[in-house]
Design a protein around this motif. Structure first.
Motif, PDB file in Angstrom:
ATOM      1  N   SER A 292      46.294  43.835  -6.529  1.00 56.56           N
ATOM      2  CA  SER A 292      45.660  42.744  -6.150  1.00 56.56           C
ATOM      3  C   SER A 292      45.208  41.525  -7.468  1.00 56.56           C
ATOM      4  CB  SER A 292      44.240  42.917  -5.438  1.00 56.56           C
ATOM      5  OG  SER A 292      43.129  43.487  -6.224  1.00 56.56           O
ATOM      6  N   PHE A 296      49.773  40.816  -5.774  1.00 56.31           N
ATOM      7  CA  PHE A 296      49.603  40.206  -4.233  1.00 56.31           C
ATOM      8  C   PHE A 296      48.167  39.567  -4.572  1.00 56.31           C
ATOM      9  CE2 PHE A 296      51.624  44.300  -3.210  1.00 56.31           C
ATOM     10  CZ  PHE A 296      53.001  43.507  -2.672  1.00 56.31           C
ATOM     11  N   ARG A 297      47.803  38.090  -3.968  1.00 58.56           N
ATOM     12  CA  ARG A 297      46.709  37.663  -3.809  1.00 58.56           C
ATOM     13  C   ARG A 297      45.821  38.701  -2.762  1.00 58.56           C
ATOM     14  NH1 ARG A 297      45.265  32.858  -5.527  1.00 58.56           N
ATOM     15  NH2 ARG A 297      46.833  31.714  -6.931  1.00 58.56           N
ATOM     16  N   THR A 299      43.116  38.273  -0.455  1.00 58.20           N
ATOM     17  CA  THR A 299      43.008  38.076   0.836  1.00 58.20           C
ATOM     18  C   THR A 299      44.079  38.531   1.797  1.00 58.20           C
ATOM     19  OG1 THR A 299      43.386  35.725   0.662  1.00 58.20           O
ATOM     20  CG2 THR A 299      41.090  36.522   0.663  1.00 58.20           C
ATOM     21  N   ARG A 300      45.355  38.028   1.104  1.00 60.23           N
ATOM     22  CA  ARG A 300      46.791  38.258   1.858  1.00 60.23           C
ATOM     23  C   ARG A 300      47.017  39.708   1.966  1.00 60.23           C
ATOM     24  NH1 ARG A 300      44.440  34.009   2.704  1.00 60.23           N
ATOM     25  NH2 ARG A 300      45.259  31.956   2.556  1.00 60.23           N
ATOM     26  N   ALA A 303      44.651  41.294   4.512  1.00 59.57           N
ATOM     27  CA  ALA A 303      45.101  40.984   5.960  1.00 59.57           C
ATOM     28  C   ALA A 303      46.093  41.635   6.326  1.00 59.57           C
ATOM     29  CB  ALA A 303      45.303  39.363   6.103  1.00 59.57           C
ATOM     30  N   GLY A 304      47.357  41.677   5.540  1.00 62.23           N
ATOM     31  CA  GLY A 304      48.585  42.525   5.937  1.00 62.23           C
ATOM     32  C   GLY A 304      48.220  43.907   6.293  1.00 62.23           C
ATOM     33  N   VAL A 411      42.382  35.959   6.526  1.00 60.50           N
ATOM     34  CA  VAL A 411      43.420  34.931   6.532  1.00 60.50           C
ATOM     35  C   VAL A 411      42.350  33.508   6.412  1.00 60.50           C
ATOM     36  CG1 VAL A 411      44.788  33.500   7.988  1.00 60.50           C
ATOM     37  CG2 VAL A 411      45.021  35.980   8.041  1.00 60.50           C
ATOM     38  N   ASP A 415      41.080  32.329  -1.026  1.00 59.76           N
ATOM     39  CA  ASP A 415      41.389  33.148  -2.098  1.00 59.76           C
ATOM     40  C   ASP A 415      41.195  32.771  -3.441  1.00 59.76           C
ATOM     41  OD1 ASP A 415      43.338  34.830  -4.070  1.00 59.76           O
ATOM     42  OD2 ASP A 415      43.461  35.925  -2.003  1.00 59.76           O
TER      43      ASP A 415
END
Length: 422
Positions: A292, A296-297, A299-300, A303-304, A411, A415
């Protein structure tokens, strides 16, 4: 901060959460045993619900503790707050291990058990959020996710020790010995771990980020500011933490008891599978925090993982009704892998959500209202759902609903994983 001080900061955030989650997880793992000792009776389901009710009662104190410790942390500092909270966690753990049972002092046994859990719940209200805030604020540039993940690494280490202690107690001792005195040993061990945490936190270095921004903070109560100026962030944090609490407690605390009571799996075997999955989770949490920070950001990424968990919950639980051990292992390990994403990334995400002036108050209250009240009540709610619906896989529906909620809120959040900390 000097390199030695950084290592001390990481260790302080780590070990305090070991103490916190060792005890709270241990209580969940030993619920089936404690129910017979403190709530004897013919209706074993009612006794189990009562035992989980006390588990939830401890969490009901967390919002009060979060308000108290959040205010302390935003006014007198993070490090002092962390020392107070770990002392209030360690001492009741020892007392629980010394507590007389219903057979010895009657109704006073559950009354004292409730009081001990309430004191622990008060301290837990300040422990996790204080340590996460401290870890993220003192983190080197570009390492907030990894640094914040150490709090949950401590949590999972505590969970692992709690699961392992419960498994060892039920496996190595006879049922008579466990019921007579063996159940006390894991709680007394928690007191030793708590003593080590107190020693580490005695001379903790201050958060430079807190000191810089503390001079400019408004005279308004930090808690009032969180509910007014940062109202949207509070709503987002409470909703996410509530869903996160359900997603956390169903697979990691309630699942072993569910496998025993609904599938017929021997409790020691269910606890061993849980322990193995917790080891995997422990290894993946810092990896998630690092990802993170760099790939990857936050929050995304979260969420995934939550969307995938929502899709898989019902099919995975349905496979377990036949008592297949390998299906249980796959379920536990897959859920652990998905849980590693929020456990490694969400601590920094929560801290980044609020500004320094009301960060600990906002984070503490939101986190403890959600994870504490909703998450703490999850094992009791899952047990009740099974009884009310007659469906053994009812907890799977609860898990899917919570995961979908976490997905939607993640979502919705802005972020800030690549922005300077406010």
């Amino acid at each position: 901060m000097h390199p030695d001080e950084k290592h001390t900061a990481l260790m302080a955030g780590f070990i305090g959460n070991v103490v916190e989650w060792y005890d709270f997880a241990l209580y969940g793992y030993m619920a089936g045993i404690l129910s017979g000792l403190f709530f004897p009776g013919e209706n074993t389901t009612a006794a189990l619900i009562a035992t989980y009710g006390i588990f939830a009662a401890g969490f009901l104190m967390r919002p009060l503790g979060s308000a108290v410790f959040g205010w302390l942390g935003d006014t007198i500092g993070r490090s002092t707050t962390m020392l107070i909270s770990v002392i209030m966690m360690a001492l009741p753990t020892v007392l629980l291990g010394c507590l007389p049972t219903y057979g010895t002092i009657g109704v006073w046994a559950p009354v004292l058990l409730v009081l001990i859990r309430l004191v622990q719940g008060l301290s837990v209200g300040g422990e996790f959020s204080s340590s996460v805030t401290y870890l993220v604020e003192t983190a080197p540039e570009g390492k907030r996710g990894l640094s914040g993940s150490w709090a949950n690494t401590g949590s999972m280490t505590g969970m692992l020790l709690g699961s392992g202690a419960a498994a060892a107690t039920t496996s190595l001792l006879s049922q008579t010995a466990v019921q007579g005195w063996g159940w006390r040993l894991p709680f007394l061990l928690g007191g030793i771990i708590g003593g080590a945490a107190i020693l580490v936190r005695r001379n903790l270095p201050k958060s430079e980020h807190f000191k810089r921004h503390h001079q400019d903070r408004p005279s308004t109560s930090p808690l009032l500011q969180a509910f007014t100026t940062n109202r949207r962030e509070m709503v987002q944090a409470i909703l996410f933490a509530s869903a996160y609490g359900v997603v956390f407690y169903l697979p990691l605390v309630y699942l072993p008891e569910w496998l025993h009571s609904q599938v017929g799996m021997p409790r020691p075997l269910a606890l061993k599978i849980n322990t193995a999955a917790t080891v995997l989770l422990l290894l993946l949490i810092p990896v998630s925090g690092w990802l993170s920070d760099h790939i990857f950001r936050r929050t995304r990424f979260i969420a995934g993982a939550m969307l995938l968990m929502a899709v898989l919950a019902l099919p995975l639980y349905s496979r377990l009704t036949g008592g297949d051990i390998w299906a249980a292992i796959v379920l536990q390990f897959l859920l652990a892998g998905l849980l590693a994403v929020p456990l490694g990334s969400a601590p920094a995400m929560f801290v980044e959500l609020f500004p320094a002036a009301d960060r600990l108050s906002g984070y503490s209250v939101a986190y403890n209202l959600g994870l504490g009240v909703i998450g703490g009540a999850t094992p009791m709610l899952a047990t009740w759902l099974i009884q009310a619906t007659g469906l053994s896989i009812a907890p799977a529906g609860l898990l899917a609903t919570a995961a979908l909620t976490a997905f939607a809120v993640a979502v919705w959040m802005r972020d800030r994983s690549r922005e300077p900390l406010e």
